[in-house]
Design a protein around this motif. Structure first.
Motif, PDB file in Angstrom:
ATOM      1  N   ALA A 118      61.427  96.790  55.155  1.00  0.00           N
ATOM      2  CA  ALA A 118      60.379  96.736  56.183  1.00  0.00           C
ATOM      3  C   ALA A 118      59.028  97.145  55.589  1.00  0.00           C
ATOM      4  N   VAL A 119      59.024  98.156  54.731  1.00  0.00           N
ATOM      5  CA  VAL A 119      57.762  98.584  54.097  1.00  0.00           C
ATOM      6  C   VAL A 119      57.251  97.483  53.169  1.00  0.00           C
ATOM      7  N   GLU A 120      58.173  96.860  52.438  1.00  0.00           N
ATOM      8  CA  GLU A 120      57.752  95.755  51.553  1.00  0.00           C
ATOM      9  C   GLU A 120      57.140  94.624  52.376  1.00  0.00           C
ATOM     10  N   ALA A 121      57.765  94.312  53.515  1.00  0.00           N
ATOM     11  CA  ALA A 121      57.252  93.233  54.375  1.00  0.00           C
ATOM     12  C   ALA A 121      55.845  93.586  54.860  1.00  0.00           C
ATOM     13  N   ALA A 122      55.645  94.844  55.226  1.00  0.00           N
ATOM     14  CA  ALA A 122      54.321  95.273  55.704  1.00  0.00           C
ATOM     15  C   ALA A 122      53.272  95.075  54.607  1.00  0.00           C
ATOM     16  N   HIS A 123      53.628  95.405  53.370  1.00  0.00           N
ATOM     17  CA  HIS A 123      52.653  95.262  52.281  1.00  0.00           C
ATOM     18  C   HIS A 123      52.409  93.810  51.891  1.00  0.00           C
ATOM     19  N   GLU A 124      53.381  92.947  52.224  1.00  0.00           N
ATOM     20  CA  GLU A 124      53.152  91.504  51.989  1.00  0.00           C
ATOM     21  C   GLU A 124      52.359  90.897  53.138  1.00  0.00           C
ATOM     22  N   GLY A 125      52.171  91.666  54.203  1.00  0.00           N
ATOM     23  CA  GLY A 125      51.478  91.124  55.382  1.00  0.00           C
ATOM     24  C   GLY A 125      52.375  90.234  56.224  1.00  0.00           C
ATOM     25  N   SER A 126      53.712  90.398  56.079  1.00  0.00           N
ATOM     26  CA  SER A 126      54.653  89.559  56.845  1.00  0.00           C
ATOM     27  C   SER A 126      54.928  90.202  58.200  1.00  0.00           C
ATOM     28  N   PHE A 127      53.977  90.062  59.118  1.00  0.00           N
ATOM     29  CA  PHE A 127      54.137  90.694  60.432  1.00  0.00           C
ATOM     30  C   PHE A 127      54.766  89.715  61.429  1.00  0.00           C
ATOM     31  N   GLY A 128      55.234  90.278  62.554  1.00  0.00           N
ATOM     32  CA  GLY A 128      55.942  89.434  63.524  1.00  0.00           C
ATOM     33  C   GLY A 128      57.324  89.072  63.023  1.00  0.00           C
ATOM     34  N   THR A 129      57.842  89.915  62.124  1.00  0.00           N
ATOM     35  CA  THR A 129      59.145  89.623  61.503  1.00  0.00           C
ATOM     36  C   THR A 129      60.121  90.780  61.744  1.00  0.00           C
ATOM     37  N   MET A 130      61.387  90.521  61.385  1.00  0.00           N
ATOM     38  CA  MET A 130      62.413  91.574  61.437  1.00  0.00           C
ATOM     39  C   MET A 130      63.239  91.485  60.159  1.00  0.00           C
ATOM     40  N   ALA A 189      66.709  91.630  58.194  1.00  0.00           N
ATOM     41  CA  ALA A 189      68.044  91.233  58.661  1.00  0.00           C
ATOM     42  C   ALA A 189      69.011  91.240  57.494  1.00  0.00           C
ATOM     43  N   LEU A 190      70.264  91.566  57.782  1.00  0.00           N
ATOM     44  CA  LEU A 190      71.310  91.470  56.755  1.00  0.00           C
ATOM     45  C   LEU A 190      71.980  90.110  56.908  1.00  0.00           C
ATOM     46  N   ARG A 191      71.922  89.310  55.842  1.00  0.00           N
ATOM     47  CA  ARG A 191      72.577  87.989  55.834  1.00  0.00           C
ATOM     48  C   ARG A 191      73.525  87.977  54.645  1.00  0.00           C
ATOM     49  N   GLY A 192      74.822  88.016  54.915  1.00  0.00           N
ATOM     50  CA  GLY A 192      75.754  88.167  53.796  1.00  0.00           C
ATOM     51  C   GLY A 192      75.499  89.522  53.175  1.00  0.00           C
ATOM     52  N   SER A 193      75.169  89.528  51.863  1.00  0.00           N
ATOM     53  CA  SER A 193      74.869  90.832  51.263  1.00  0.00           C
ATOM     54  C   SER A 193      73.381  90.990  50.984  1.00  0.00           C
ATOM     55  N   SER A 194      72.569  90.033  51.432  1.00  0.00           N
ATOM     56  CA  SER A 194      71.121  90.120  51.153  1.00  0.00           C
ATOM     57  C   SER A 194      70.344  90.591  52.372  1.00  0.00           C
ATOM     58  N   ILE A 195      69.234  91.249  52.090  1.00  0.00           N
ATOM     59  CA  ILE A 195      68.309  91.592  53.174  1.00  0.00           C
ATOM     60  C   ILE A 195      67.226  90.513  53.176  1.00  0.00           C
ATOM     61  N   GLU A 196      67.034  89.898  54.343  1.00  0.00           N
ATOM     62  CA  GLU A 196      66.047  88.822  54.466  1.00  0.00           C
ATOM     63  C   GLU A 196      65.105  89.145  55.613  1.00  0.00           C
ATOM     64  N   LEU A 197      64.021  88.375  55.671  1.00  0.00           N
ATOM     65  CA  LEU A 197      63.067  88.523  56.791  1.00  0.00           C
ATOM     66  C   LEU A 197      63.237  87.332  57.707  1.00  0.00           C
ATOM     67  N   ILE A 198      63.357  87.591  59.018  1.00  0.00           N
ATOM     68  CA  ILE A 198      63.380  86.479  59.961  1.00  0.00           C
ATOM     69  C   ILE A 198      62.270  86.723  60.985  1.00  0.00           C
ATOM     70  N   SER A 199      61.909  85.724  61.757  1.00  0.00           N
ATOM     71  CA  SER A 199      60.822  85.935  62.715  1.00  0.00           C
ATOM     72  C   SER A 199      61.367  86.702  63.916  1.00  0.00           C
ATOM     73  N   LEU A 200      60.498  87.485  64.541  1.00  0.00           N
ATOM     74  CA  LEU A 200      60.919  88.216  65.752  1.00  0.00           C
ATOM     75  C   LEU A 200      61.277  87.231  66.864  1.00  0.00           C
ATOM     76  N   ASP A 201      60.696  86.047  66.822  1.00  0.00           N
ATOM     77  CA  ASP A 201      61.066  84.998  67.789  1.00  0.00           C
ATOM     78  C   ASP A 201      62.548  84.680  67.667  1.00  0.00           C
TER      79      ASP A 201
END
Ligand code: F6P
Length: 343
Positions: free
Chosen positions: A294-306, A308-320
């Motif tokens: 989440a902190v990495e996403a904030a520093h990338e400016g990836s807002f409006g996201t969540m 998520a655990l997909r398989g064994s990876s952590i990914e970003l998906i949209s809050l929509d």
């Protein structure tokens, strides 16, 4: 960067682990300033916050609950709430807000993101019903607590040749019921996704007992519902946030099963016990990975996201995508895994 953090909705084990990871990642990697809003969105609306740093987070990794407190306050339902929340964030110079929550908190986060607030969501709930992530923080711990309890119910049930009904949380979905039922060897699992028919359940139980097998364990999710027209349930109380206050279906199921089977049926309601205490190792690791991402996403400016655990990876998906619908049990999974344990 100044980063805000809040925890909203029902608490669960692993929230503190997530807060700690956010604080450490933001401080160590980026040299950020952190502010913790108290009691969920309430703290943002009312400007009620505490400074957060590594020292404040020492020792909290294994602790249940949340050092920030939580609530189900929705700024969209408070007069002037959204404007006040935005004003608080501007006044404090918050450039990224990390909202750790379930369906309600993340839904508010999506609306706030639409209103221009730079939010990243982190999914938590013992119910595991947030869409787009395989697991939410707290679910694994709740299942583990339920399994330990059901294992204990087994031995006392065997001694008395009883039917034990165990009610677990699960408002709209039966993830805890199904996983704990499978892991602890329940014969029957009743979940909100599939309305149940108690006369059919009673027949299965009587068949088991005729064959000389005893100790039938029935796990019922608090949100499970009878098939239309088969059993009248009393109306649920409504709490201050317009949520139905659930709990009690287990006693109704046990009473009806005793009437239908003439076997002794007892009920245990696990309720908030599932939400308390120390998180499992899995939840600590998940919460830590989510907090860092989440902190990495904030520093990338990836807002409006969540995150998520997909398989064994952590990914970003949209809050929509995360909040459009709940993640329910697949009927094929319910059927596939419960059918073989009836006899
Ligand atoms: O959403 C998590 C959950 O534990 C549900 O399973 C349950 O119905 C609800 O919270 C109860 O919350 P509270 O008792 O805090 O209102």
């Amino acid at each position: 960067m100044r980063v805000g953090v809040l925890t909203g909705g029902g608490d669960c084990p692993g929230l503190n682990a997530a807060i700690r990871a956010v604080v450490r990642k933001a401080t160590v990697t980026f040299g950020d300033d952190l502010v913790g809003f108290r009691n969920g969105w309430h703290g943002v609306v009312e400007d009620d916050a505490i400074p957060l740093d590594i020292a404040r987070c020492r020792g909290i990794l294994p602790r249940g609950g949340t050092i920030l407190g939580t609530s189900r306050i929705n700024p969209f339902k408070v007069p002037g709430g959204v404007d006040r929340a935005i004003a608080t964030l501007e006044r404090r110079g918050v450039e990224a807000l990390i909202a750790i929550g379930g369906e309600g908190t993340l839904g508010i986060s999506r609306q706030m993101a639409e209103a221009g607030v730079p939010v990243v969501g982190v999914p938590k709930t013992i119910d595991n019903d947030v869409n787009g992530t395989d697991y939410t923080i707290g679910f694994d711990t709740a299942v583990q607590v339920a399994v330990e309890a059901i294992d204990r119910l087994h031995t006392t049930a065997e001694s008395h040749d009883r039917v034990m009904v165990c009610e677990v949380m699960g408002r709209h979905v039966g993830w805890i019921a199904l996983y704990s039922g499978l892991a602890a060897g329940a014969a029957i699992v009743l979940v909100p996704e599939e309305p149940f028919d108690l006369p059919t359940v009673a027949q299965h139980i009587m068949r088991r007992h005729e064959k000389g097998r005893f100790a039938t364990i029935v796990v019922v999710a608090e949100g499970a519902k009878p098939k239309a027209g088969t059993l009248e349930l009393p109306p649920a109380e409504i709490d201050q946030y317009d949520h139905e206050r659930l709990g009690g279906i287990g006693a109704i199921v046990a009473g009806e099963l005793e009437r239908l089977t003439h076997l002794e049926c007892r009920v245990t309601i696990l309720g908030h016990v599932l939400r308390g205490g120390t998180p499992t190792a899995f939840d600590r690791v998940l919460a830590t990975r989510f907090g860092i991402a989440a902190v990495e996403a904030a520093h990338e400016g990836s807002f409006g996201t969540m995150v998520a655990l997909r398989g064994s990876s952590i990914e970003l998906i949209s809050l929509d995508d995360a909040t459009g619908r709940l993640k329910c049990l697949d009927p094929a999974l319910i059927e596939g895994v419960t059918r073989i344990f009836l006899d």
